[in-house]
Design an enzyme around this catalytic site. Structure first.
Site, PDB file in Angstrom:
ATOM      1  N   GLY A  28      -1.188  -0.850  -1.847  1.00 11.64           N
ATOM      2  CA  GLY A  28      -1.033  -0.603  -0.416  1.00 11.64           C
ATOM      3  C   GLY A  28      -2.250  -1.112   0.339  1.00 11.64           C
ATOM      4  O   GLY A  28      -2.938  -2.028  -0.104  1.00 11.64           O
ATOM      5  N   GLY A  29      -2.519  -0.461   1.468  1.00 14.31           N
ATOM      6  CA  GLY A  29      -3.649  -0.873   2.301  1.00 14.31           C
ATOM      7  C   GLY A  29      -4.972  -0.801   1.569  1.00 14.31           C
ATOM      8  O   GLY A  29      -5.952  -1.454   1.968  1.00 14.31           O
TER       9      GLY A  29
ATOM     10  N   GLY B 260     -12.207 -38.816   4.720  1.00 16.56           N
ATOM     11  CA  GLY B 260     -12.632 -37.536   5.276  1.00 16.56           C
ATOM     12  C   GLY B 260     -13.382 -36.705   4.255  1.00 16.56           C
ATOM     13  O   GLY B 260     -14.255 -35.902   4.602  1.00 16.56           O
ATOM     14  N   ALA B 261     -13.052 -36.905   2.976  1.00 14.94           N
ATOM     15  CA  ALA B 261     -13.701 -36.102   1.944  1.00 14.94           C
ATOM     16  C   ALA B 261     -15.172 -36.477   1.794  1.00 14.94           C
ATOM     17  O   ALA B 261     -16.001 -35.636   1.470  1.00 14.94           O
ATOM     18  CB  ALA B 261     -12.970 -36.263   0.621  1.00 14.94           C
TER      19      ALA B 261
HETATM   20  C1  HXC Z   1      -1.834  12.193  -4.160  1.00 18.72           C
HETATM   21  C2  HXC Z   1      -1.557  11.210  -6.203  1.00 18.72           C
HETATM   22  C3  HXC Z   1      -1.389   9.952  -5.595  1.00 18.72           C
HETATM   23  C4  HXC Z   1      -1.472   9.887  -4.179  1.00 18.72           C
HETATM   24  C5  HXC Z   1      -1.242   9.697  -7.730  1.00 18.72           C
HETATM   25  N1  HXC Z   1      -1.455  11.007  -7.508  1.00 18.72           N
HETATM   26  N2  HXC Z   1      -1.193   9.028  -6.574  1.00 18.72           N
HETATM   27  N3  HXC Z   1      -1.789  12.310  -5.483  1.00 18.72           N
HETATM   28  N4  HXC Z   1      -1.692  11.041  -3.506  1.00 18.72           N
HETATM   29  N5  HXC Z   1      -1.343   8.742  -3.535  1.00 18.72           N
HETATM   30  C6  HXC Z   1      -1.570  12.053  -8.512  1.00 18.72           C
HETATM   31  C7  HXC Z   1      -0.266  12.362  -9.204  1.00 18.72           C
HETATM   32  O1  HXC Z   1       0.461  13.289  -8.433  1.00 18.72           O
HETATM   33  C8  HXC Z   1      -0.749  12.962 -10.506  1.00 18.72           C
HETATM   34  O2  HXC Z   1      -1.192  14.280 -10.240  1.00 18.72           O
HETATM   35  C9  HXC Z   1      -1.981  12.148 -10.802  1.00 18.72           C
HETATM   36  O3  HXC Z   1      -2.408  11.586  -9.560  1.00 18.72           O
HETATM   37  C10 HXC Z   1      -1.756  11.020 -11.766  1.00 18.72           C
HETATM   38  O4  HXC Z   1      -0.636  10.286 -11.320  1.00 18.72           O
HETATM   39  P1  HXC Z   1       0.544   9.826 -12.294  1.00 18.72           P
HETATM   40  O5  HXC Z   1       1.650   9.409 -11.426  1.00 18.72           O
HETATM   41  O6  HXC Z   1       0.778  10.907 -13.308  1.00 18.72           O
HETATM   42  O7  HXC Z   1      -0.108   8.586 -13.013  1.00 18.72           O
HETATM   43  P2  HXC Z   1       0.586   7.278 -13.522  1.00 18.72           P
HETATM   44  O8  HXC Z   1       1.850   7.589 -14.238  1.00 18.72           O
HETATM   45  O9  HXC Z   1      -0.462   6.511 -14.260  1.00 18.72           O
HETATM   46  O10 HXC Z   1       0.972   6.461 -12.195  1.00 18.72           O
HETATM   47  C11 HXC Z   1      -0.027   5.950 -11.367  1.00 18.72           C
HETATM   48  C12 HXC Z   1       0.566   5.453 -10.023  1.00 18.72           C
HETATM   49  C13 HXC Z   1       1.458   6.540  -9.411  1.00 18.72           C
HETATM   50  C14 HXC Z   1       1.387   4.179 -10.317  1.00 18.72           C
HETATM   51  C15 HXC Z   1      -0.608   5.055  -9.138  1.00 18.72           C
HETATM   52  O11 HXC Z   1       0.705   7.758  -9.397  1.00 18.72           O
HETATM   53  C16 HXC Z   1       1.881   6.237  -8.015  1.00 18.72           C
HETATM   54  O12 HXC Z   1       2.786   5.453  -7.789  1.00 18.72           O
HETATM   55  N6  HXC Z   1       1.213   6.882  -7.026  1.00 18.72           N
HETATM   56  C17 HXC Z   1       1.540   6.692  -5.642  1.00 18.72           C
HETATM   57  C18 HXC Z   1       1.077   5.354  -5.161  1.00 18.72           C
HETATM   58  C19 HXC Z   1       1.271   5.191  -3.685  1.00 18.72           C
HETATM   59  O13 HXC Z   1       2.383   4.894  -3.227  1.00 18.72           O
HETATM   60  N7  HXC Z   1       0.198   5.426  -2.908  1.00 18.72           N
HETATM   61  C20 HXC Z   1       0.211   5.297  -1.506  1.00 18.72           C
HETATM   62  C21 HXC Z   1      -0.047   3.801  -1.222  1.00 18.72           C
HETATM   63  S1  HXC Z   1      -0.061   3.508   0.493  1.00 18.72           S
HETATM   64  P3  HXC Z   1      -1.084  15.464 -11.310  1.00 18.72           P
HETATM   65  O14 HXC Z   1      -1.515  16.672 -10.544  1.00 18.72           O
HETATM   66  O15 HXC Z   1       0.313  15.475 -11.762  1.00 18.72           O
HETATM   67  O16 HXC Z   1      -2.043  15.068 -12.402  1.00 18.72           O
HETATM   68  C22 HXC Z   1      -1.657   3.580   0.864  1.00 18.72           C
HETATM   69  C23 HXC Z   1      -1.882   3.386   2.321  1.00 18.72           C
HETATM   70  C24 HXC Z   1      -3.286   3.004   2.589  1.00 18.72           C
HETATM   71  O17 HXC Z   1      -2.514   3.748   0.090  1.00 18.72           O
HETATM   72  C25 HXC Z   1      -3.305   2.422   3.962  1.00 18.72           C
HETATM   73  C26 HXC Z   1      -4.684   1.985   4.325  1.00 18.72           C
HETATM   74  C27 HXC Z   1      -4.686   1.209   5.590  1.00 18.72           C
END
Ligand code: HXC
Length: 511
Positions: free
Chosen positions: A172-173, A404-405
């Site tokens: 993401g971001g 040009g290069a």
């Molecule tokens: C809160 C999160 C989290 C998140 C993971 N966790 N991502 N908690 N916010 N964004 C937590 C899970 O709930 C879990 O907690 C622990 O971290 C480990 O995650 P798992 O899913 O068990 O790990 P894994 O199977 O290795 O998968 C990793 C992952 C997946 C692929 C990153 O967690 C995932 O898809 N997360 C969401 C990604 C996402 O969409 N993020 C937002 C992106 S948008 P527990 O308590 O169960 O251990 C963004 C916007 C930014 O970032 C904009 C800026 C301008």
């Protein structure tokens, strides 16, 4: 509370915080072949016992964000300061074992605090990314955390070196913080960077792709150019990072550290350019024949391979090398090569690293694809970066410097401080074959033996124009040297220009 009681209470709290996300989460991390955030900082990156941790006891506000977990050790990120080869650096490492290293308000504040101190102390910043992105429970507060990091990445660009190491997801971001830093490291089968993951792509576009194909280390270093350094392991990535830092100053007000001079392992002879003008050779071999200890740290090694850029030393002093690579696409300039070189030049200029440009290119790549990809706009970045740079700019013409290069590859006209050519240099508007076909078209067509006439005209053109002497007569080339004299000549040229001014100039994103 008695002193002993308070010490014991402190030790209990400390040990809780040092456990990160706990044994199960750490085991999960290890199973993926990953180190923990603390191991990365203390064992792989910093000099032993040099880490000074800050904000270990920071907690997010449960009340504000409705989270039910108070035990997020360090709020999912480890921050602080330490030494690499006895030079100070600031560092943060996201801890995936704690709520997936997700970034909430307190987590972001820890990062921005360490960035602010790095700015005041004028020391490099190293960020280790391993995170699920914006912490979902903290909503807009997570987003503003990212914004505040991006703001600082940008404001600090060109003032202190900023390096990102992607050691897990960076989605993401979140990807834009590394993208705003100077160098990005990725590790095979561990790093992942993308704006939207495979699931979203499938839903929205119906396209199927694996996470690795979409944004893994190979993709990011060879297809997109988003990352600069590829490593097979975390250990290798940190070793390369330390080497990279050895070429850099700590900030834009300093020059890079100077090391002992070591001659190249295989110095250049006088026969480095193949007799056949059309034959390719690897410019890397030439670079290694010139620089100290034949040691060249290539940046963006796997992307836009028709140009080679990287760091080396000459007489113990850091230089940035930009060299056309005749072995790939004959060393043409195209959209990606222009971007790659322009960004590298701007980095070197920001951090007081003199440039050595090595020229052997037939010119800009023609074609509809390149025109429509904006070769005019991208090619202009190269001209801009060279013209803007105020570090010593040294140029070596090895063979072709056409059209040009010739101008774009740091000619005298773009402010080169010293230009040398080998006798094999060909400075001309275009190559002899093309030129002879155009200017002697009628004579060739009317000749009894057109092919023999064409060959004769090509030779005539070569003698008259396709050599370094015309440019040298006019002072556009300062000297013509045998290739075996290259190292000595450029050591002298560097020492003449050594007292150049340092200080903040500009940021490092290509315009
Ligand atoms: C809160 C999160 C989290 C998140 C993971 N966790 N991502 N908690 N916010 N964004 C937590 C899970 O709930 C879990 O907690 C622990 O971290 C480990 O995650 P798992 O899913 O068990 O790990 P894994 O199977 O290795 O998968 C990793 C992952 C997946 C692929 C990153 O967690 C995932 O898809 N997360 C969401 C990604 C996402 O969409 N993020 C937002 C992106 S948008 P527990 O308590 O169960 O251990 C963004 C916007 C930014 O970032 C904009 C800026 C301008």
């Amino acid at each position: 509370m008695s002193i002993m009681k308070s010490v014991n209470d402190f030790l209990a709290r400390l040990s809780g915080k040092l456990k990160g996300g706990g044994e199960i989460a750490i085991e999960k991390q290890k199973k993926k072949g990953k180190h923990t955030a603390r191991e990365r900082i203390e064992d792989l990156l910093l000099d032993p016992d040099s880490f000074l941790e800050t904000d270990l006891f920071v907690e997010h506000s449960v009340k504000d964000f409705g989270m039910d977990r108070k035990d997020l050790a360090g709020d999912g990120v480890i921050t602080g300061f330490g030494k690499i080869s006895n030079r100070s650096v600031a560092v943060f490492a996201q801890d995936f074992t704690v709520a997936g290293g997700s970034l909430g308000r307190a987590h972001a504040k820890k990062i921005t605090k360490v960035m602010d101190t790095a700015a005041e102390a004028h020391i490099p910043l190293i960020g280790i990314n391993d995170s699920g992105g914006a912490r979902i429970q903290e909503g807009v507060e997570s987003l503003c955390g990212y914004g505040e990091i991006f703001y600082r990445n940008t404001r600090l660009s060109g003032i202190i070196p900023q390096i990102s190491v992607i050691l897990g997801p960076c989605a993401g971001g979140a990807v834009y913080s590394p993208a705003l830093t100077d160098f990005v490291f990725v590790v095979n089968k561990i790093s992942n960077m993308f704006i939207t993951g495979p699931q979203v792509i499938k839903t929205v576009l119906g396209e199927e792709v694996t996470q690795e194909e979409l944004g893994g280390a190979v993709t990011q270093t060879s297809i997109t150019g988003n990352a600069h350094f590829y490593a097979e392991s975390e250990v290798e990535a940190f070793d390369t990072l330390k080497k990279l830092l050895s070429f850099l100053p700590s900030n834009s007000n300093e020059k890079p550290p100077v090391y002992r001079t070591v001659p190249p392992v295989n110095p250049l002879g006088d026969d480095v350019i193949p007799d056949d003008r059309k034959q390719a050779y690897s410019v890397r071999d030439i670079i290694r024949g010139i620089v100290d200890a034949s040691d060249f740290l290539e940046v963006h090694e796997h992307w836009a391979r028709n140009i080679v850029v990287g760091f080396a030393r000459l007489d113990g002093k850091s230089i940035g090398i930009i060299a056309n690579q005749p072995r790939v696409l004959a060393g043409v300039l195209d959209v990606n090569a222009s971007d790659k070189a322009a960004r590298f030049i701007r980095f070197c200029d920001s951090f007081n690293i003199p440039l050595l440009t090595m020229v052997d290119t037939p010119g800009y790549l023609p074609g509809i694809d390149q025109e429509h990809a904006g070769v005019i706009r991208h090619g202009a970045k190269l001209l801009y970066a060279y013209s803007e740079a105020t570090v010593p700019k040294m140029t070596l013409i090895m063979r072709k410097a056409y059209g040009g290069a010739y101008i774009a590859m740091c000619s005298r006209h773009l402010g080169a401080t010293f230009v040398a050519s080998w006798p094999s240099g060909e400075i001309a508007v275009m190559g002899p074959e093309g030129a002879a076909n155009i200017i002697f078209r009628r004579e060739i067509a009317e000749a009894d033996d057109p092919e023999a006439c064409r060959q004769e005209k090509v030779r005539e053109y070569e003698e008259k124009f396709s050599n370094p002497y015309v440019a040298a007569k006019k002072g556009y080339v300062d000297t013509i040297i045998r290739s075996s004299m290259t190292r000595d000549t450029f050591i002298k040229a560097l020492s003449v220009a050594d007292s150049f001014k340092v200080g903040h100039k500009h940021g490092n994103i290509p315009l």
